[in-house]
Each structure stands twice: as structure tokens, then as C-alpha cells.
Design a protein around this motif. Structure first.
Motif, PDB file in Angstrom:
ATOM      1  N   ARG A  26      17.863  -2.428  24.282  1.00  0.00           N
ATOM      2  CA  ARG A  26      17.240  -3.441  25.133  1.00  0.00           C
ATOM      3  C   ARG A  26      16.027  -2.919  25.892  1.00  0.00           C
ATOM      4  O   ARG A  26      15.311  -3.684  26.525  1.00  0.00           O
ATOM      5  N   HIS A  27      15.782  -1.602  25.825  1.00  0.00           N
ATOM      6  CA  HIS A  27      14.633  -1.025  26.519  1.00  0.00           C
ATOM      7  C   HIS A  27      13.352  -1.138  25.713  1.00  0.00           C
ATOM      8  O   HIS A  27      12.295  -0.722  26.169  1.00  0.00           O
ATOM      9  N   GLY A  28      13.437  -1.674  24.520  1.00  0.00           N
ATOM     10  CA  GLY A  28      12.238  -1.946  23.742  1.00  0.00           C
ATOM     11  C   GLY A  28      11.852  -0.834  22.789  1.00  0.00           C
ATOM     12  O   GLY A  28      12.622   0.074  22.510  1.00  0.00           O
ATOM     13  N   LEU A  29      10.637  -0.921  22.324  1.00  0.00           N
ATOM     14  CA  LEU A  29      10.114  -0.023  21.300  1.00  0.00           C
ATOM     15  C   LEU A  29       9.505   1.205  21.958  1.00  0.00           C
ATOM     16  O   LEU A  29       8.343   1.196  22.353  1.00  0.00           O
ATOM     17  N   SER A  30      10.287   2.272  22.082  1.00  0.00           N
ATOM     18  CA  SER A  30       9.790   3.513  22.684  1.00  0.00           C
ATOM     19  C   SER A  30       9.144   4.370  21.610  1.00  0.00           C
ATOM     20  O   SER A  30       9.261   4.103  20.408  1.00  0.00           O
ATOM     21  N   GLU A  31       8.469   5.404  22.026  1.00  0.00           N
ATOM     22  CA  GLU A  31       7.826   6.321  21.084  1.00  0.00           C
ATOM     23  C   GLU A  31       8.861   7.032  20.216  1.00  0.00           C
ATOM     24  O   GLU A  31       8.625   7.292  19.043  1.00  0.00           O
ATOM     25  N   ALA A  32      10.029   7.340  20.776  1.00  0.00           N
ATOM     26  CA  ALA A  32      11.088   8.005  20.016  1.00  0.00           C
ATOM     27  C   ALA A  32      11.618   7.094  18.908  1.00  0.00           C
ATOM     28  O   ALA A  32      11.821   7.534  17.770  1.00  0.00           O
ATOM     29  N   VAL A  33      11.825   5.824  19.229  1.00  0.00           N
ATOM     30  CA  VAL A  33      12.303   4.866  18.228  1.00  0.00           C
ATOM     31  C   VAL A  33      11.234   4.655  17.163  1.00  0.00           C
ATOM     32  O   VAL A  33      11.533   4.589  15.962  1.00  0.00           O
ATOM     33  N   LEU A  34       9.979   4.596  17.574  1.00  0.00           N
ATOM     34  CA  LEU A  34       8.883   4.430  16.629  1.00  0.00           C
ATOM     35  C   LEU A  34       8.782   5.627  15.686  1.00  0.00           C
ATOM     36  O   LEU A  34       8.575   5.459  14.478  1.00  0.00           O
ATOM     37  N   GLU A  45      11.532   3.880   2.395  1.00  0.00           N
ATOM     38  CA  GLU A  45      10.623   2.765   2.104  1.00  0.00           C
ATOM     39  C   GLU A  45      11.191   1.409   2.517  1.00  0.00           C
ATOM     40  O   GLU A  45      10.486   0.593   3.077  1.00  0.00           O
ATOM     41  N   LEU A  46      12.448   1.159   2.261  1.00  0.00           N
ATOM     42  CA  LEU A  46      13.080  -0.115   2.592  1.00  0.00           C
ATOM     43  C   LEU A  46      14.179   0.162   3.612  1.00  0.00           C
ATOM     44  O   LEU A  46      15.151   0.839   3.297  1.00  0.00           O
ATOM     45  N   VAL A  47      13.992  -0.326   4.843  1.00  0.00           N
ATOM     46  CA  VAL A  47      14.959  -0.028   5.903  1.00  0.00           C
ATOM     47  C   VAL A  47      15.324  -1.299   6.660  1.00  0.00           C
ATOM     48  O   VAL A  47      14.537  -2.236   6.750  1.00  0.00           O
ATOM     49  N   LYS A  48      16.536  -1.261   7.195  1.00  0.00           N
ATOM     50  CA  LYS A  48      16.983  -2.316   8.099  1.00  0.00           C
ATOM     51  C   LYS A  48      16.947  -1.760   9.513  1.00  0.00           C
ATOM     52  O   LYS A  48      17.322  -0.613   9.744  1.00  0.00           O
ATOM     53  N   VAL A  49      16.496  -2.599  10.445  1.00  0.00           N
ATOM     54  CA  VAL A  49      16.413  -2.229  11.854  1.00  0.00           C
ATOM     55  C   VAL A  49      17.209  -3.246  12.653  1.00  0.00           C
ATOM     56  O   VAL A  49      17.004  -4.454  12.521  1.00  0.00           O
ATOM     57  N   LYS A  50      18.121  -2.759  13.480  1.00  0.00           N
ATOM     58  CA  LYS A  50      18.887  -3.649  14.358  1.00  0.00           C
ATOM     59  C   LYS A  50      18.177  -3.691  15.699  1.00  0.00           C
ATOM     60  O   LYS A  50      17.960  -2.660  16.337  1.00  0.00           O
ATOM     61  N   ILE A  63       9.608  -7.114  16.705  1.00  0.00           N
ATOM     62  CA  ILE A  63       9.579  -6.916  15.250  1.00  0.00           C
ATOM     63  C   ILE A  63       8.139  -6.958  14.751  1.00  0.00           C
ATOM     64  O   ILE A  63       7.727  -6.129  13.935  1.00  0.00           O
ATOM     65  N   HIS A  64       7.359  -7.902  15.249  1.00  0.00           N
ATOM     66  CA  HIS A  64       5.946  -7.980  14.881  1.00  0.00           C
ATOM     67  C   HIS A  64       5.203  -6.711  15.300  1.00  0.00           C
ATOM     68  O   HIS A  64       4.398  -6.170  14.540  1.00  0.00           O
ATOM     69  N   ASP A  65       5.497  -6.216  16.498  1.00  0.00           N
ATOM     70  CA  ASP A  65       4.871  -4.995  17.005  1.00  0.00           C
ATOM     71  C   ASP A  65       5.250  -3.787  16.141  1.00  0.00           C
ATOM     72  O   ASP A  65       4.412  -2.940  15.846  1.00  0.00           O
ATOM     73  N   MET A  66       6.518  -3.717  15.709  1.00  0.00           N
ATOM     74  CA  MET A  66       6.958  -2.629  14.828  1.00  0.00           C
ATOM     75  C   MET A  66       6.157  -2.639  13.524  1.00  0.00           C
ATOM     76  O   MET A  66       5.714  -1.597  13.051  1.00  0.00           O
ATOM     77  N   CYS A  67       5.993  -3.813  12.950  1.00  0.00           N
ATOM     78  CA  CYS A  67       5.250  -3.930  11.695  1.00  0.00           C
ATOM     79  C   CYS A  67       3.785  -3.534  11.887  1.00  0.00           C
ATOM     80  O   CYS A  67       3.216  -2.823  11.055  1.00  0.00           O
ATOM     81  N   ARG A  86       7.691  -0.401   3.513  1.00  0.00           N
ATOM     82  CA  ARG A  86       6.379   0.245   3.479  1.00  0.00           C
ATOM     83  C   ARG A  86       6.380   1.227   2.315  1.00  0.00           C
ATOM     84  O   ARG A  86       7.195   2.137   2.271  1.00  0.00           O
ATOM     85  N   ARG A  87       5.465   1.033   1.390  1.00  0.00           N
ATOM     86  CA  ARG A  87       5.354   1.884   0.206  1.00  0.00           C
ATOM     87  C   ARG A  87       4.919   3.294   0.612  1.00  0.00           C
ATOM     88  O   ARG A  87       4.027   3.467   1.427  1.00  0.00           O
ATOM     89  N   ASN A  88       5.610   4.299   0.050  1.00  0.00           N
ATOM     90  CA  ASN A  88       5.233   5.699   0.227  1.00  0.00           C
ATOM     91  C   ASN A  88       4.300   6.044  -0.930  1.00  0.00           C
ATOM     92  O   ASN A  88       4.746   6.127  -2.069  1.00  0.00           O
ATOM     93  N   PRO A  89       2.986   6.242  -0.675  1.00  0.00           N
ATOM     94  CA  PRO A  89       2.046   6.434  -1.782  1.00  0.00           C
ATOM     95  C   PRO A  89       2.274   7.725  -2.566  1.00  0.00           C
ATOM     96  O   PRO A  89       1.984   7.782  -3.759  1.00  0.00           O
ATOM     97  N   GLU A  90       2.797   8.774  -1.924  1.00  0.00           N
ATOM     98  CA  GLU A  90       3.012  10.043  -2.620  1.00  0.00           C
ATOM     99  C   GLU A  90       4.271  10.034  -3.485  1.00  0.00           C
ATOM    100  O   GLU A  90       4.298  10.628  -4.549  1.00  0.00           O
ATOM    101  N   ALA A  91       5.323   9.405  -2.994  1.00  0.00           N
ATOM    102  CA  ALA A  91       6.592   9.424  -3.722  1.00  0.00           C
ATOM    103  C   ALA A  91       7.290   8.070  -3.628  1.00  0.00           C
ATOM    104  O   ALA A  91       8.250   7.903  -2.876  1.00  0.00           O
ATOM    105  N   PRO A  92       6.817   7.071  -4.396  1.00  0.00           N
ATOM    106  CA  PRO A  92       7.465   5.749  -4.344  1.00  0.00           C
ATOM    107  C   PRO A  92       8.913   5.833  -4.805  1.00  0.00           C
ATOM    108  O   PRO A  92       9.202   6.491  -5.800  1.00  0.00           O
ATOM    109  N   LYS A  93       9.803   5.198  -4.064  1.00  0.00           N
ATOM    110  CA  LYS A  93      11.230   5.239  -4.383  1.00  0.00           C
ATOM    111  C   LYS A  93      11.753   3.876  -4.837  1.00  0.00           C
ATOM    112  O   LYS A  93      12.671   3.793  -5.615  1.00  0.00           O
ATOM    113  N   VAL A  94      11.174   2.820  -4.291  1.00  0.00           N
ATOM    114  CA  VAL A  94      11.670   1.481  -4.557  1.00  0.00           C
ATOM    115  C   VAL A  94      10.724   0.780  -5.527  1.00  0.00           C
ATOM    116  O   VAL A  94       9.515   0.698  -5.279  1.00  0.00           O
ATOM    117  N   SER A  95      11.278   0.275  -6.617  1.00  0.00           N
ATOM    118  CA  SER A  95      10.486  -0.489  -7.580  1.00  0.00           C
ATOM    119  C   SER A  95      10.344  -1.913  -7.071  1.00  0.00           C
ATOM    120  O   SER A  95      11.324  -2.523  -6.612  1.00  0.00           O
TER     121      SER A  95
END
Length: 100
Positions: A26-34, A45-50, A63-67, A86-95
Motif C-alpha cells: 500500500r506504500h506504492g511504487l518504491s525504488e526497491a519494488v521497481l 519477460e512475462l510477470v504477474k504483479v500483485k 500499474i500505468h506508472d510501472m509500465c 517486456r521482451r529481453n532483446p539479448e535472450a528472448p524466452k517467451v515466444s
């Protein structure tokens, strides 16, 4: 990066069995969470965030700020859980192509 409807649908199906790997309090988007989100996106590459914020509008804003700050694309949002990609350009994992 703009996802097509088919890519978004495919990513939703891949994300369905996954559990949230980042939890935002509830404290929001801190630098540590970011920093944790950046690391998770780089690795998975593909993650869920609660997002544990009670107000719907405040949750949508975070959520918009995170993106914006990570360069990730919102795949879907259901209640308190957002799925980001978010695609990892060096090592794509998700098709992005569905397997037939």
C-alpha cells in the motif's frame, strides 16, 4: 512495443498458471519494488504483479506508472493482479507465436 490482439491472447494463456512474482504494498511504487520488477522482467519477460492498493483508480495509476517506468506492456489486469510483458532483446524466452 505494441502487442497485437493475438499476441496478447497468447501471452494471457501463458501467464494463466503463473503466480505473482512481485508484490506491491500500500506504500506504492518504491525504488526497491521497481528494481525487483526490472529484474523479474529481464529474467522472465512475462510477470504477474500483485498490487495491494485498495482504490481502483489509484491501482490503475500505479500499474500505468510501472509500465511507463519499465517499458513493459500491460497484457491484462484482473482485480489486484496485473500481467506485464517486456521482451529481453539479448535472450528472448517467451515466444509471441502460439504453438499450433
Amino acid at each position: 512495443m505494441n502487442l497485437t490482439d493475438a499476441e496478447r491472447r497468447h501471452l494471457r494463456s501463458l501467464a494463466h498458471p503463473r503466480k505473482p512474482v512481485v508484490t506491491l504494498g500500500r506504500h506504492g511504487l518504491s525504488e526497491a519494488v521497481l528494481a525487483e520488477l526490472e529484474q523479474a522482467l529481464a529474467h522472465h519477460e512475462l510477470v504477474k504483479v500483485k498490487v495491494g492498493i485498495g482504490d481502483r483508480d489509484a491501482r490503475a495509476e500505479v500499474i500505468h506508472d510501472m509500465c511507463e517506468r519499465t517499458g513493459a506492456e500491460l497484457v491484462q489486469r484482473i482485480g489486484h493482479v496485473a500481467t506485464l510483458f517486456r521482451r529481453n532483446p539479448e535472450a528472448p524466452k517467451v515466444s509471441l507465436e502460439p504453438v499450433s
